[in-house]
Structure formats: structure tokens, C-alpha cells
Write an enzyme that holds these catalytic residues in place. Structure first.
Site, PDB file in Angstrom:
ATOM      1  N   HIS A  24       0.821  -1.220   0.000  1.00  0.00           N
ATOM      2  CA  HIS A  24       0.000   0.000   0.000  1.00  0.00           C
ATOM      3  C   HIS A  24       0.852   1.266   0.000  1.00  0.00           C
ATOM      4  O   HIS A  24       0.690   2.189   0.778  1.00  0.00           O
ATOM      5  CB  HIS A  24      -1.103  -0.003   1.063  1.00  0.00           C
ATOM      6  CG  HIS A  24      -0.704  -0.154   2.506  1.00  0.00           C
ATOM      7  ND1 HIS A  24       0.285   0.571   3.105  1.00  0.00           N
ATOM      8  CD2 HIS A  24      -1.220  -0.941   3.479  1.00  0.00           C
ATOM      9  CE1 HIS A  24       0.366   0.250   4.373  1.00  0.00           C
ATOM     10  NE2 HIS A  24      -0.535  -0.675   4.621  1.00  0.00           N
ATOM     11  N   HIS A  78      -8.495  -9.259  11.389  1.00  0.00           N
ATOM     12  CA  HIS A  78      -8.176  -7.888  10.966  1.00  0.00           C
ATOM     13  C   HIS A  78      -8.921  -7.583   9.671  1.00  0.00           C
ATOM     14  O   HIS A  78      -8.902  -8.380   8.734  1.00  0.00           O
ATOM     15  CB  HIS A  78      -6.662  -7.799  10.761  1.00  0.00           C
ATOM     16  CG  HIS A  78      -6.124  -6.466  10.389  1.00  0.00           C
ATOM     17  ND1 HIS A  78      -6.771  -5.281  10.635  1.00  0.00           N
ATOM     18  CD2 HIS A  78      -4.943  -6.127   9.788  1.00  0.00           C
ATOM     19  CE1 HIS A  78      -6.025  -4.271  10.189  1.00  0.00           C
ATOM     20  NE2 HIS A  78      -4.931  -4.757   9.681  1.00  0.00           N
ATOM     21  N   GLU A  80      -8.324  -5.230   7.430  1.00  0.00           N
ATOM     22  CA  GLU A  80      -7.577  -4.721   6.265  1.00  0.00           C
ATOM     23  C   GLU A  80      -7.608  -5.753   5.136  1.00  0.00           C
ATOM     24  O   GLU A  80      -7.546  -6.970   5.367  1.00  0.00           O
ATOM     25  CB  GLU A  80      -6.139  -4.349   6.660  1.00  0.00           C
ATOM     26  CG  GLU A  80      -5.496  -3.486   5.584  1.00  0.00           C
ATOM     27  CD  GLU A  80      -4.256  -2.726   6.045  1.00  0.00           C
ATOM     28  OE1 GLU A  80      -3.718  -3.006   7.131  1.00  0.00           O
ATOM     29  OE2 GLU A  80      -3.817  -1.833   5.280  1.00  0.00           O
ATOM     30  N   ASP A  82      -5.768  -7.034   2.882  1.00  0.00           N
ATOM     31  CA  ASP A  82      -4.811  -8.115   2.603  1.00  0.00           C
ATOM     32  C   ASP A  82      -5.194  -9.391   3.357  1.00  0.00           C
ATOM     33  O   ASP A  82      -4.737 -10.475   3.010  1.00  0.00           O
ATOM     34  CB  ASP A  82      -3.359  -7.699   2.907  1.00  0.00           C
ATOM     35  CG  ASP A  82      -3.183  -7.022   4.253  1.00  0.00           C
ATOM     36  OD1 ASP A  82      -4.155  -6.484   4.799  1.00  0.00           O
ATOM     37  OD2 ASP A  82      -2.041  -7.040   4.769  1.00  0.00           O
ATOM     38  N   HIS A 145      -2.737  -2.511  14.016  1.00  0.00           N
ATOM     39  CA  HIS A 145      -2.606  -1.077  13.856  1.00  0.00           C
ATOM     40  C   HIS A 145      -3.907  -0.406  13.408  1.00  0.00           C
ATOM     41  O   HIS A 145      -3.890   0.778  13.063  1.00  0.00           O
ATOM     42  CB  HIS A 145      -1.491  -0.782  12.837  1.00  0.00           C
ATOM     43  CG  HIS A 145      -1.807  -1.402  11.478  1.00  0.00           C
ATOM     44  ND1 HIS A 145      -1.886  -0.634  10.351  1.00  0.00           N
ATOM     45  CD2 HIS A 145      -2.109  -2.655  11.089  1.00  0.00           C
ATOM     46  CE1 HIS A 145      -2.181  -1.401   9.307  1.00  0.00           C
ATOM     47  NE2 HIS A 145      -2.322  -2.629   9.732  1.00  0.00           N
ATOM     48  N   ASP A 164      -1.126  -9.282  11.921  1.00  0.00           N
ATOM     49  CA  ASP A 164       0.001  -8.426  11.508  1.00  0.00           C
ATOM     50  C   ASP A 164       1.167  -8.472  12.503  1.00  0.00           C
ATOM     51  O   ASP A 164       2.331  -8.317  12.109  1.00  0.00           O
ATOM     52  CB  ASP A 164      -0.454  -6.964  11.380  1.00  0.00           C
ATOM     53  CG  ASP A 164      -1.150  -6.676  10.052  1.00  0.00           C
ATOM     54  OD1 ASP A 164      -0.996  -7.473   9.108  1.00  0.00           O
ATOM     55  OD2 ASP A 164      -1.846  -5.648   9.962  1.00  0.00           O
ATOM     56  N   TYR A 192       9.107  -4.283   9.066  1.00  0.00           N
ATOM     57  CA  TYR A 192       7.641  -4.326   9.165  1.00  0.00           C
ATOM     58  C   TYR A 192       7.157  -3.463  10.327  1.00  0.00           C
ATOM     59  O   TYR A 192       6.243  -2.642  10.181  1.00  0.00           O
ATOM     60  CB  TYR A 192       7.175  -5.784   9.350  1.00  0.00           C
ATOM     61  CG  TYR A 192       5.692  -5.944   9.214  1.00  0.00           C
ATOM     62  CD1 TYR A 192       5.130  -6.302   8.002  1.00  0.00           C
ATOM     63  CD2 TYR A 192       4.837  -5.685  10.283  1.00  0.00           C
ATOM     64  CE1 TYR A 192       3.753  -6.409   7.863  1.00  0.00           C
ATOM     65  CE2 TYR A 192       3.477  -5.785  10.150  1.00  0.00           C
ATOM     66  CZ  TYR A 192       2.940  -6.152   8.942  1.00  0.00           C
ATOM     67  OH  TYR A 192       1.579  -6.254   8.801  1.00  0.00           O
ATOM     68  N   HIS A 223       1.776 -12.470   7.857  1.00  0.00           N
ATOM     69  CA  HIS A 223       2.778 -12.166   6.822  1.00  0.00           C
ATOM     70  C   HIS A 223       4.077 -12.861   7.194  1.00  0.00           C
ATOM     71  O   HIS A 223       4.528 -12.786   8.342  1.00  0.00           O
ATOM     72  CB  HIS A 223       3.073 -10.662   6.745  1.00  0.00           C
ATOM     73  CG  HIS A 223       1.907  -9.811   6.332  1.00  0.00           C
ATOM     74  ND1 HIS A 223       1.436  -9.759   5.032  1.00  0.00           N
ATOM     75  CD2 HIS A 223       1.132  -8.971   7.041  1.00  0.00           C
ATOM     76  CE1 HIS A 223       0.416  -8.906   4.984  1.00  0.00           C
ATOM     77  NE2 HIS A 223       0.208  -8.428   6.184  1.00  0.00           N
TER      78      HIS A 223
HETATM   79 FE1  FEO Z   1      -2.935  -4.391   8.537  1.00  0.00          FE
HETATM   80 FE2  FEO Z   1      -1.505  -7.090   6.949  1.00  0.00          FE
HETATM   81  O1  FEO Z   1      -2.788  -5.750   7.266  1.00  0.00           O
END
Ligand code: FEO
Length: 390
Positions: A24, A78, A80, A82, A145, A164, A192, A223
Site C-alpha cells: 500500500h 483484521h 484490512e 490483505d 494497527h 500483523d 515491518y 505475513h
Molecule cells: Fe494491517 Fe496485513 O494488514
């Protein structure tokens, strides 16, 4: 990525995005992964999904193990995209599945992304979900986050699905920390944290306290590599970052037009060296901002140099200061420098922007007209070498 069994009946079914170099908007060096996990128990449970563009691959991986129609729960740690992007593709097949998500941020966020057609179960810290022989316990980690973040713990397996947290933008055909060079994954852990979690040290401390109370022998983030042999190192690194600790380390960050600001930067570097401070020169024309911020995590000193372009700062410095402001690093000492032709506004602008971000100014701004002389460069080196910190 082959489907891997983390523990009997628990599989990694996520995706490797080998060639991504932007996450992003910020540069990543090694691609990334979107990890998702499948638990086979009396209730079939999927922990997180993957980016929407990889939905088909996720479904294929799940299908190698179980019919996706039989999924009972989708745990969304989460919102988000991804991690939630393939929820619609999964729910299209698993029509009776219940999405388990944090209250209220998770449900609210998912509805705002995907509508309100699905069944939701909202959970808070301490809530549990019985899957059969296993249980899942939820710990909300707001602002790590996003407001909705949570982690999911399976006590019977001593396994934490951390989303995350403890992630890295790192790709490999291996899945575990002890199959890779520790130094490389620790760097990516830092990269990260610096670019995603840096503003949220206080929240990270609270989450770490909750995580440390759990009996864990594996951390499966969303991740990168899964931690099983170096959990202690990963947690200690997070504690260090969350506390905003710094080292006797200086970054000399600059942009340059005709190499005058660069010459000043080199004298500043020499000054720090004479002072006994480890220092690094970072040319913003050549260094990705995400790498600069990774270095900044541990740096105590920041010297930021910008030539005056017309009556303002250069675009590279503007982008850097904007990004730095987003990530709001703590406990920094610094000063501004630069070369200019006739008006020299850039140096004052940089100093003010550093002050506005809470950087304590430890040296008057260094301003040089056009090209620095040998004497001026020597004076700069002397001034920096003599910086005294109370
Ligand atoms: Fe906050 Fe991997 O997304």
C-alpha cells in the site's frame, strides 16, 4: 507455497506474493505473503483469508484438504483487505459459515467493506469458541494497527495466530523461522514494525503483556515466516521497539541538487564519527523511505539536510517528512542543514517540521550559501563532533 501442516490438523493455506515490491505505497524488498490457516476439528475453521486477487488460489489450497463448503467459522483477526479480501469468495462457497470478528470494530469494518449479508459473531478479549477438541480464545489488540485488530490463541496447541503482529514482508518456499537465516527475518521483522506499527508503541506494550501471559510454542502471523524456534527473539525485539528505545546511532538524511548539501552531510557524518557515534548517510534520491524508517527505529540522532528549491523544500524531503510524520517516531534528537543560493527557506522549514514532530533540536541549523568551502566543512565537522547531550 505448498500447503504445510503446522501441527496435526492445522494447515497453512495462504499465498506467497513473490513479486510485490510495494505494500500500500511503501517499498518492500522481498515480496510478501498473506498467511491463512485452516483448522480441521468438529468445526472447520479458517483463520483469516488473503488479498482478493489471490482468492482462487486460497480456495484451491483449502480444497486440497477439505470442501470449502464445510467451513463453519471464518475468524477475521483484521479487517484490512490483505487479510479480509477473500472473505466474499470464501463465503460464496461456505454459505453457512459464521464470521468471528472483534466487537465493535471488526464487524463494523467488515460490513463497511463487504455489506451485511453474512452471519457475524462478535468477540471481545477473553471470549472463547469451542471447535471440538480445540478451543480458540480471542485477545483484542486495538490500534495494532487498526481499531479492529485481534489475535487468536489456541491453548491446546500453544499456538498464537497473531495476524500483523510479528509479521514480516518476506518470501521463501520455507515456512518456519529455523529454516531461514535468522538475521534476515529479524531485519524484515524490524522493517515491518517500523513501517506499520511504529506509531503504536503504547498499544504494542499492552498487547505484548497479554501475549506474554500465554503459553506459546508457535506464533503464526499473517505475513512471512512462522515463529517456532525464535519466539523469544521476536518478542524481545518487539519490546525494544515498543519502548521507543534508541542507540548511540545517527542518521544523516539528505537530498541534494548540486552536491553541496551532500558535502555538508559527509562532514556531519565525520563529526559523528569523531564523536564516537555510529552513523549512516542516507541519500533520499537513492534510498526507499521504508528503509530510512527502518534505520530510524533505533537511531537517536537525525540530521536532515535539504537544499532550497525556489523558496521551499525539495519533493524528496517533503515526501520523507510527510512519511516520518505518519509514523511519528519517538525520542529523537536532531537538527537541520542545507545549501541554498539566496534565500534559504528550506533549512528553517525542515527544522520547524522536525520540532513539530517532537524532535528535540540539539544544534543550530547549518546554512551554507551555494558551495561549502573546506574551512566551512571542517567547522561543521567540529561542531557536530562537539555535540553534548545532557
Ligand atoms: Fe494491517 Fe496485513 O494488514
Amino acid at each position: 507455497m505448498n500447503t504445510i501442516e503446522l501441527k496435526p490438523g492445522i494447515y497453512s493455506v495462504g499465498i506467497v506474493d513473490w513479486n510485490s515490491r510495494s505494500f500500500h505505497g511503501y517499498a518492500i524488498n522481498n515480496g510478501t505473503t498473506y498467511n491463512a490457516y485452516l483448522i480441521i476439528d468438529e468445526k472447520i475453521t479458517l483463520i483469516d483469508t488473503v488479498k482478493a486477487s489471490f482468492s482462487e488460489e486460497l480456495i484451491e489450497r483449502i480444497s486440497e484438504i477439505v470442501d470449502p463448503k464445510s467451513i463453519d467459522y471464518v475468524i477475521s483477526n483484521h479487517v484490512e483487505m490483505d487479510h479480509s479480501g477473500s472473505i466474499p469468495a470464501v463465503m460464496k462457497l461456505a454459505k453457512n459459515a459464521v464470521i468471528v470478528t472483534s466487537s465493535p470494530g471488526g464487524k463494523k469494518g467488515l460490513i463497511a467493506h463487504y455489506g451485511d449479508a453474512y452471519q457475524y459473531m462478535e468477540v471481545k478479549t477473553g471470549d472463547t469458541l469451542k471447535l471440538g477438541k480445540r478451543t480458540l480464545t480471542f485477545v483484542t489488540t486495538p490500534m495494532l494497527h487498526w481499531t479492529d485488530n485481534m489475535v487468536t490463541y489456541c491453548p491446546e496447541e500453544k499456538l498464537l495466530f497473531s495476524n500483523d503482529a510479528f509479521g514480516q514482508h518476506y518470501t521463501s518456499n520455507n515456512r518456519f523461522d529455523d529454516e531461514e537465516e535468522l538475521e534476515r527475518i529479524m531485519y524484515e521483522l524490524r522493517h515491518y514494525y517500523a513501517n506499520i506499527l511504529m506509531p503504536y508503541g503504547q498499544q504494542a506494550k499492552k498487547a505484548l503483556a497479554a501475549v506474554k501471559a500465554l503459553d506459546i510454542d508457535m506464533i503464526a502471523p499473517s505475513h512471512g515466516i512462522i515463529w517456532r524456534s525464535h519466539i523469544k527473539e521476536a518478542i524481545e525485539a518487539y519490546e525494544y521497539y515498543a519502548e521507543g528505545r534508541t542507540e548511540d546511532y545517527a542518521l544523516v538524511i539528505y537530498d541534494t541538487m548540486w552536491h553541496s548539501t551532500e558535502a555538508i552531510a559527509r562532514s556531519i557524518l565525520e563529526g559523528f564519527s569523531r564523536r564516537g557515534t555510529r552513523a549512516k548517510l542516507l541519500d533520499l534520491g537513492k534510498t526507499p523511505l521504508s528503509d530510512v524508517m527502518t534505520e530510524m527505529l533505533k537511531a537517536k540522532y537525525l540530521a536532515v539536510g535539504c537544499p532550497t528549491l525556489d523558496s521551499y523544500i525539495t519533493p524528496n524531503i517533503g515526501a520523507f517528512l510527510t512519511y516520518m510524520k505518519c509514523l511519528s517516531p519517538k525520542n529523537k534528537l536532531g537538527f537541520a542543514f542545507g545549501s541554498y543560493g539566496w534565500s534559504g527557506q528550506s533549512i528553517g522549514i525542515v527544522e520547524q517540521m522536525l520540532k513539530d514532530m517532537g524532535v528535540e533540536i540539539i544544534l543550530d541549523p547549518i546554512r551554507i550559501t551555494y558551495v561549502p568551502s573546506e574551512k566551512q566543512l571542517k567547522d561543521i565537522e567540529d561542531r557536530v563532533s562537539e555535540i553534548k547531550i545532557m
